[in-house]
Design a protein around this motif. Structure first.
Motif, PDB file in Angstrom:
ATOM      1  N   HIS A 279      18.013  57.513  29.614  1.00  0.00           N
ATOM      2  CA  HIS A 279      19.231  57.216  30.049  1.00  0.00           C
ATOM      3  C   HIS A 279      19.653  58.202  31.048  1.00  0.00           C
ATOM      4  CE1 HIS A 279      19.573  60.706  27.299  1.00  0.00           C
ATOM      5  NE2 HIS A 279      20.656  60.943  27.981  1.00  0.00           N
ATOM      6  N   THR A 280      18.987  59.296  31.537  1.00  0.00           N
ATOM      7  CA  THR A 280      19.105  60.304  32.378  1.00  0.00           C
ATOM      8  C   THR A 280      18.831  59.623  33.812  1.00  0.00           C
ATOM      9  OG1 THR A 280      17.200  61.403  32.351  1.00  0.00           O
ATOM     10  CG2 THR A 280      18.755  62.144  30.910  1.00  0.00           C
ATOM     11  N   LYS A 281      18.094  58.652  33.785  1.00  0.00           N
ATOM     12  CA  LYS A 281      17.685  58.357  35.121  1.00  0.00           C
ATOM     13  C   LYS A 281      18.568  57.123  35.711  1.00  0.00           C
ATOM     14  CE  LYS A 281      13.805  60.377  34.348  1.00  0.00           C
ATOM     15  NZ  LYS A 281      12.684  59.775  33.900  1.00  0.00           N
ATOM     16  N   PHE A 282      19.459  56.721  34.905  1.00  0.00           N
ATOM     17  CA  PHE A 282      20.579  55.646  35.488  1.00  0.00           C
ATOM     18  C   PHE A 282      21.503  56.312  36.220  1.00  0.00           C
ATOM     19  CE2 PHE A 282      18.714  53.212  32.103  1.00  0.00           C
ATOM     20  CZ  PHE A 282      18.480  52.311  32.574  1.00  0.00           C
ATOM     21  N   GLU A 283      21.676  55.908  37.502  1.00  0.00           N
ATOM     22  CA  GLU A 283      22.941  56.395  38.451  1.00  0.00           C
ATOM     23  C   GLU A 283      22.249  57.919  39.228  1.00  0.00           C
ATOM     24  OE1 GLU A 283      24.820  54.297  39.271  1.00  0.00           O
ATOM     25  OE2 GLU A 283      24.527  53.111  37.541  1.00  0.00           O
ATOM     26  N   ARG A 284      21.153  58.190  38.894  1.00  0.00           N
ATOM     27  CA  ARG A 284      20.451  59.070  39.626  1.00  0.00           C
ATOM     28  C   ARG A 284      19.868  58.542  41.060  1.00  0.00           C
ATOM     29  NH1 ARG A 284      16.034  62.995  36.629  1.00  0.00           N
ATOM     30  NH2 ARG A 284      17.994  63.888  35.772  1.00  0.00           N
ATOM     31  N   ARG A 285      19.840  59.376  42.035  1.00  0.00           N
ATOM     32  CA  ARG A 285      19.525  58.972  43.130  1.00  0.00           C
ATOM     33  C   ARG A 285      18.063  59.595  43.675  1.00  0.00           C
ATOM     34  NH1 ARG A 285      23.860  56.402  45.322  1.00  0.00           N
ATOM     35  NH2 ARG A 285      22.671  56.029  47.359  1.00  0.00           N
ATOM     36  N   ALA A 286      17.322  58.564  44.481  1.00  0.00           N
ATOM     37  CA  ALA A 286      16.098  59.029  44.743  1.00  0.00           C
ATOM     38  C   ALA A 286      15.795  58.149  46.325  1.00  0.00           C
ATOM     39  CB  ALA A 286      14.870  58.971  44.107  1.00  0.00           C
TER      40      ALA A 286
ATOM     41  N   MET B 257      16.521  71.852  39.089  1.00  0.00           N
ATOM     42  CA  MET B 257      15.501  70.683  38.806  1.00  0.00           C
ATOM     43  C   MET B 257      16.068  69.645  37.791  1.00  0.00           C
ATOM     44  SD  MET B 257      11.882  72.636  38.289  1.00  0.00           S
ATOM     45  CE  MET B 257      11.200  73.293  39.687  1.00  0.00           C
ATOM     46  N   ALA B 258      16.956  70.204  36.944  1.00  0.00           N
ATOM     47  CA  ALA B 258      17.480  69.015  36.050  1.00  0.00           C
ATOM     48  C   ALA B 258      18.377  67.685  36.854  1.00  0.00           C
ATOM     49  CB  ALA B 258      18.242  69.517  34.648  1.00  0.00           C
ATOM     50  N   GLU B 259      18.978  68.369  37.927  1.00  0.00           N
ATOM     51  CA  GLU B 259      20.022  67.679  38.732  1.00  0.00           C
ATOM     52  C   GLU B 259      19.515  67.202  39.752  1.00  0.00           C
ATOM     53  OE1 GLU B 259      23.135  66.818  37.565  1.00  0.00           O
ATOM     54  OE2 GLU B 259      22.913  68.075  35.847  1.00  0.00           O
ATOM     55  N   SER B 260      18.322  67.520  40.368  1.00  0.00           N
ATOM     56  CA  SER B 260      17.507  67.361  41.270  1.00  0.00           C
ATOM     57  C   SER B 260      18.126  67.880  42.488  1.00  0.00           C
ATOM     58  CB  SER B 260      17.751  65.569  41.696  1.00  0.00           C
ATOM     59  OG  SER B 260      16.931  65.006  40.556  1.00  0.00           O
TER      60      SER B 260
END
Length: 288
Positions: free
Chosen positions: A232-239, A39-42
């Motif tokens: 900061h955790t939302k940057f470079e995460r993909r959706a 869940m933390a990593e998607s």
């Protein structure tokens, strides 16, 4: 086995007491950690899970298959996720515990933009929810939201006029969405819209749910000023679904600890970025 709604199933599973048998206790504890990690990593590769938890590939598949059967995870082509599409948001209850100190810092800065007498849209995000504690000092305010969680939080506050948006209820995010919700939003005009999203890449904001994007976009279009809160955790995460370019927001609030190159890149593109300072942990907890 029938799948329970994810936000209930996750909470029940993560709260399960460890059995007295030491082998079973280790197994349950490991599976709870696997759920939290995914869940933390998607999404995670099964090979990464074997390395992180020092288990064999066979054990990893056995653990994951059990979690899939319980409706907690999905497995496809060697990748494990919390979604049927590998890109769905984790439960509202789970999300509310992640990056809590960062969310509180973002919320405090965001509240500084409020003025008494304003009408404001609140989205359903757990980041914007943290603004609730600052509203009494800014009252009177009119708060418009599709989030049942926000409605519950604000319903007893004095001098806060609460307008709840109806529509189809989505259990996984504890919020109302759909055409009925958007129709109500389109008939309103607010001074501000406060929103948080799941992912930022290439200076665009994304979310896993198309329905969520459409609902938030309706609020976006019906507000005079738009403020994005993002840790900061939302940057470079993909959706999957694009929502807006960062330049479309009047203010983008990030937390202290966001990589400086990211902040500088936004400034170079004339994005109005504001950095929320992080409080010492003891002070932060005293304010909760």
């Amino acid at each position: 086995m029938a799948q329970a709604p994810q936000n209930n199933a996750v909470d029940v599973f993560m709260a399960e007491a460890l059995p007295s048998d030491s082998r079973q206790a280790r197994q349950l504890a490991r599976r709870q950690l696997i759920v939290e990690a995914v869940m933390a990593e998607s999404a995670m590769r099964i090979e990464d899970i074997t390395e992180r938890f020092s288990i064999s590939l066979m054990t990893a598949h056995r653990d994951i298959d059990e979690l899939v059967e319980r409706g907690l995870l999905r497995k496809s082509r060697g990748v494990v996720s919390a979604t049927p599409t590998s890109l769905i948001e984790s439960s509202d209850v789970y999300r509310s515990t992640r990056q809590l100190e960062e969310k509180c810092a973002l919320a405090e800065v965001a509240a500084g933009y409020l003025e008494p007498g304003q009408a404001i849209f609140f989205d359903d995000s757990t980041t914007v929810l943290q603004m609730a504690r600052f509203l009494p000092s800014k009252a009177p305010l009119t708060v418009i939201t599709n989030s049942l969680t926000v409605m519950t939080e604000l319903k007893e506050m004095r001098d806060i006029t609460l307008m709840g948006l109806g529509g189809q209820f989505y259990n996984w995010c504890n919020a109302f969405m759909g055409q009925m919700t958007r129709n109500e939003i389109n008939n309103l005009r607010a001074d501000m819209f406060f929103v948080s999203m799941s992912a930022i890449i290439d200076d665009r904001v994304f979310h896993q749910s198309a329905e969520m994007v459409e609902t938030k976009r309706a609020m976006f279009e019906s507000a005079q000023k738009r403020i994005l809160l993002v840790d900061h955790t939302k940057f470079e995460r993909r959706a999957l679904h694009s929502f807006a370019h960062l330049s479309e927001f009047d203010v983008v609030i990030v937390n202290q600890g966001t990589p400086l190159p990211i902040i500088q890149r936004m400034k170079d593109k004339n994005i109005n970025v504001v950095v929320a300072p992080m409080k010492p942990q003891s002070v932060q907890h005293a304010n909760l």
